[in-house]
Motif scaffolding. Sequence first.
Motif, PDB file in Angstrom:
ATOM      1  N   MET A  27      37.899  38.428  44.988  1.00 22.65           N
ATOM      2  CA  MET A  27      36.752  38.512  45.903  1.00 22.65           C
ATOM      3  C   MET A  27      35.981  37.236  46.106  1.00 22.65           C
ATOM      4  O   MET A  27      35.593  36.493  45.099  1.00 22.65           O
ATOM      5  CB  MET A  27      36.066  39.951  44.921  1.00 22.65           C
ATOM      6  CG  MET A  27      36.731  41.375  44.692  1.00 22.65           C
ATOM      7  SD  MET A  27      35.921  42.125  44.165  1.00 22.65           S
ATOM      8  CE  MET A  27      34.608  42.496  44.896  1.00 22.65           C
ATOM      9  N   PRO A  28      34.830  37.150  47.147  1.00 24.55           N
ATOM     10  CA  PRO A  28      33.741  36.683  47.649  1.00 24.55           C
ATOM     11  C   PRO A  28      33.286  36.632  46.377  1.00 24.55           C
ATOM     12  O   PRO A  28      32.280  37.817  45.915  1.00 24.55           O
ATOM     13  CB  PRO A  28      33.790  37.111  48.950  1.00 24.55           C
ATOM     14  CG  PRO A  28      34.969  37.786  49.784  1.00 24.55           C
ATOM     15  CD  PRO A  28      35.160  38.257  48.130  1.00 24.55           C
ATOM     16  N   GLY A  29      32.581  35.522  46.090  1.00 22.27           N
ATOM     17  CA  GLY A  29      31.443  35.596  45.104  1.00 22.27           C
ATOM     18  C   GLY A  29      31.890  36.325  44.071  1.00 22.27           C
ATOM     19  O   GLY A  29      30.397  36.242  43.172  1.00 22.27           O
ATOM     20  N   VAL A  30      32.999  35.760  43.517  1.00 24.00           N
ATOM     21  CA  VAL A  30      33.466  35.833  41.930  1.00 24.00           C
ATOM     22  C   VAL A  30      33.820  35.148  41.605  1.00 24.00           C
ATOM     23  O   VAL A  30      34.919  34.541  42.119  1.00 24.00           O
ATOM     24  CB  VAL A  30      34.007  37.483  41.987  1.00 24.00           C
ATOM     25  CG1 VAL A  30      34.632  37.856  40.405  1.00 24.00           C
ATOM     26  CG2 VAL A  30      32.797  39.031  42.032  1.00 24.00           C
ATOM     27  N   GLU A  31      33.464  34.514  40.384  1.00 22.86           N
ATOM     28  CA  GLU A  31      34.502  33.423  39.908  1.00 22.86           C
ATOM     29  C   GLU A  31      35.157  34.227  37.990  1.00 22.86           C
ATOM     30  O   GLU A  31      33.726  35.171  36.874  1.00 22.86           O
ATOM     31  CB  GLU A  31      33.671  32.678  39.647  1.00 22.86           C
ATOM     32  CG  GLU A  31      34.393  31.018  38.390  1.00 22.86           C
ATOM     33  CD  GLU A  31      33.315  30.113  38.275  1.00 22.86           C
ATOM     34  OE1 GLU A  31      32.878  29.153  39.818  1.00 22.86           O
ATOM     35  OE2 GLU A  31      32.606  29.982  37.072  1.00 22.86           O
ATOM     36  N   VAL A  32      36.532  34.288  38.439  1.00 27.37           N
ATOM     37  CA  VAL A  32      37.364  34.905  36.740  1.00 27.37           C
ATOM     38  C   VAL A  32      37.387  33.330  35.574  1.00 27.37           C
ATOM     39  O   VAL A  32      38.260  32.813  35.801  1.00 27.37           O
ATOM     40  CB  VAL A  32      38.265  35.829  36.971  1.00 27.37           C
ATOM     41  CG1 VAL A  32      38.863  35.993  36.032  1.00 27.37           C
ATOM     42  CG2 VAL A  32      37.541  36.762  38.430  1.00 27.37           C
ATOM     43  N   SER A  33      36.896  33.796  34.348  1.00 32.70           N
ATOM     44  CA  SER A  33      37.984  32.995  33.380  1.00 32.70           C
ATOM     45  C   SER A  33      37.957  33.648  32.386  1.00 32.70           C
ATOM     46  O   SER A  33      38.218  34.984  32.239  1.00 32.70           O
ATOM     47  CB  SER A  33      36.765  31.499  33.132  1.00 32.70           C
ATOM     48  OG  SER A  33      34.931  32.119  31.976  1.00 32.70           O
ATOM     49  N   THR A  34      39.192  33.444  31.273  1.00 34.21           N
ATOM     50  CA  THR A  34      39.291  33.807  30.032  1.00 34.21           C
ATOM     51  C   THR A  34      38.998  33.423  29.512  1.00 34.21           C
ATOM     52  O   THR A  34      38.503  31.578  28.777  1.00 34.21           O
ATOM     53  CB  THR A  34      40.860  34.058  30.244  1.00 34.21           C
ATOM     54  OG1 THR A  34      41.273  33.009  30.068  1.00 34.21           O
ATOM     55  CG2 THR A  34      41.301  35.090  31.321  1.00 34.21           C
ATOM     56  N   PHE A  35      38.796  33.986  27.575  1.00 35.33           N
ATOM     57  CA  PHE A  35      38.743  33.570  26.822  1.00 35.33           C
ATOM     58  C   PHE A  35      39.753  33.962  25.989  1.00 35.33           C
ATOM     59  O   PHE A  35      39.486  35.467  25.905  1.00 35.33           O
ATOM     60  CB  PHE A  35      37.382  34.170  26.031  1.00 35.33           C
ATOM     61  CG  PHE A  35      36.045  33.132  26.766  1.00 35.33           C
ATOM     62  CD1 PHE A  35      35.187  32.282  25.777  1.00 35.33           C
ATOM     63  CD2 PHE A  35      35.452  33.743  28.122  1.00 35.33           C
ATOM     64  CE1 PHE A  35      34.120  31.657  26.251  1.00 35.33           C
ATOM     65  CE2 PHE A  35      34.510  33.507  28.107  1.00 35.33           C
ATOM     66  CZ  PHE A  35      33.358  32.121  27.840  1.00 35.33           C
TER      67      PHE A  35
END
Length: 379
Positions: A27-35
């Motif tokens: 998605m534009p404008g979304v940054e995803v990371s994991t813990f």
Amino acid sequence: MRRIAYLTGTRADFGLMVSTLRRLQAMPGVEVSTFVTGMHLSAAYGDTVREVEASGLPIAASVPVNIDERTPEAMANAIGDTVQGLTRALAVHRPDLLLLLGDRGEMLAGAIAALHLGIPIAHLHGGERSGTVDEPVRHAITKLSHLHLVASEESRDRVIRMGELPEHVHVVGAPGLDEIVGRKPSAREALLHRLGLPAGARYALVLFHPVVQEAGDAGAQTRALLQAVRDEVLSQGLHAVWLAPNADAGSGAIVQEMQRATGDRLHCLTHVPRADYLDALEGAELLAGNSSSGIIEAASFGTPVVNVGTRQRLRQRNANTIDCGTDTAQIAAALREAVGHGRYSRENVYGDGRAGERIAELLGTHPLPRSLLDKTNAY
């Protein structure tokens, strides 16, 4: 840029969420990371952190905890250790939103840490009943969370009756169904080879987890299940593929019984990748045990499920679920019924396979004002 972090502790929760996380990432404008924490970081459970790495989703932090002792005390201590480790990691990375799924201890730890750091929490699969220790943990996470993404209208109603604002409770369905609807299974013979089965084999899947309050009975319950599988599955010429349990208290006894029983037509596996597991679930004559995948995902394949014991006793059911107790005679009778019935229709009360797009739209666009953190009961 909206930064969303997902906390993952097991092969199971990550497999359910990976397609949704990729959709969010696109998605534009979304940054995803994991813990990453829990079983992912243990060689005994297959070092499944490698699956997180292979997904292309960045790992913001790893939080190792002791999961080797498999006792109630160790489980409680692990929650405390996870709270401390996640608090340090979240304080450094400070995502705009923390996404949690279900009812495991690491998810509760994430909710405690994020709440105290002022990080909004979105919780998936709240409002469901199951019994055992999972249910109060799940409801505790609900009360610590700010946005609720539930699988059914029944769950939405329950979350609202718990005092959550209706405008913060959204029915999205179960994300674990997204990879099932419309999927093309791999060639059966190739799957059988990967499962260690001979060509043309018919098989049952077995996945049995301990119930924490019944941890002392886990060995006896496993022996009863093993005997029923021998009597009603192996005796019919089928194979059984038995997958290793989670790391909860009592799991050591289950693993010991599995290892003793491994032999002709009984195959015990530590880990099966998500894609192979779905193929195996679709191709199986039945699934026996007490996994939530039997309650939620198996119905989308029409696979009969023998649900053993109390672990899922209060969950919303599909027509393919046959419940039984934990003694050999009850399990054997349920296995006979499942084998005799064959496939069920593929209707599923947990959704239509479009949860990911609903979740992505909600989490990518839902306002996150500071007032969201000011939680009070709606009544």
